[in-house]
Design a protein around this motif. Sequence first.
Motif: not given
Length: 468
Positions: A354, A191, A56
Amino acid sequence: MVVGDFALELDTVVIGAGPGGYVAAIRASQMGQKVAIIEREYIGGVCLNVGCIPSKALISAGHKYQDALDSDIFGVTAENVTLDFAKTQDWKDNTVVAKLTGGVKGLLKKNKVEIIEGEAFFNDEHTLRVIHEDGAQTYTFNNAIVATGSRPIEIKGFKFGGRIIDSTGGLNLTEVPKKLVIVGGGVIGAELGGAYANLGAEVIILEGSPQILPTFEKDMVRLVETSFKKKGIKVVTNAMAKEAVDNGEGVTVTYEANGKEEKIDADYVMVTVGRRPNTDDLGLEVAGIEMNDRGYVIVDEQGRTNIKSIFAIGDIVPGAALAHKASYEAKIAAEAISGKPVAVDYIGMPAVAFTDPELATVGYTEKEAKEAGLDVKAVKFPLAGNGRALSLNQTEGFVRLVTTKNDNVLVGAQVAGVSASDVIAELGLAIESGMNAEDIALTIHSHPSLAEAAMDAAELALGLPIHA
């Protein structure tokens, strides 16, 4: 630590200090148990060190870079934008990851959990041995919670090493590759593919199934596919990866699609086709613990194995490999040891990708609800009708609610769009609490906010839409 052939006594021992293990240890201590946790590699496990959190961080860095390159629609223009990837990686490792792992160590100590460094191996259902740098030590225990997580699957023709990397290697590259091939278009592959494309790489994703992100519904995935096209990401579905050859300066990937064999030259190939439970080399079979043919530990609704004193949670038990699933199961197992009448209930378990845009789902899809025998309907509110999404210039996506026809009880929800990972929490709470669409519609939402889309979707389900 005392080293010797005699056994030291432990009350509750947790094996593995990832998001399942450390949460189990802390909750067990809070329940009055004397707890020790055994970790062979790093506190925080894969998630905090080489998984959820660092990925992330790279995704966020990619967004910042793209914003700097192109924010002309807001009247913002930047010149001479550069990316110092070494600095990006340093921030990821020494600020984000280090802070969180250090925080976990602090939490364990605060809750009086003894940390034992080493690798555990069961001798029987009440004894284990820990191998560490100084030798080995035998322990007896009353109860054990096994939370050893999982590792990337290595496939034939793609032996990890050099320029053939797994997701851990992908997170720790020292440069942004000019060209990156990703084998596997699930959540991890999609992602990281999006992240590296945002950072400037040319990305090719080879996916074996008919669509990337196969666990999400098609109309959600189409949004990501559109975004990928804009980023220049090439996606090849129904592709069979056959071989990767590392020549030192690059790698050549051979794959087959539509009956034709193709080759791609790239800087790296990253394999993200799934994860394998870390249940080997633990001595589980010596302790008499039952596993299925895929190496997952068989447990009951409290995480208890067939051996009454041993529990298992997280990636080593059947179900999705999600950090928050492991943490949830950790609390159940720890409380079960203390005698609480608890049991897992996965209906409110969210799953998130994500990607650009983010995808999130919780509870049933419409199809799943009907297969379960429920009489349901589904409504979809577009983010194009949400003021906050418009002000962010991110109107792609929607909020979908799946409700029963007779009383509008929420049984499932899907969110595709900006901050879907946050918006889904409200809907998960509603499902967990047995709320209906009216409960959501009557909840006053701040304006302007993305969460308002959940309220608008609820009003749509009631047949009383304001903004649709």
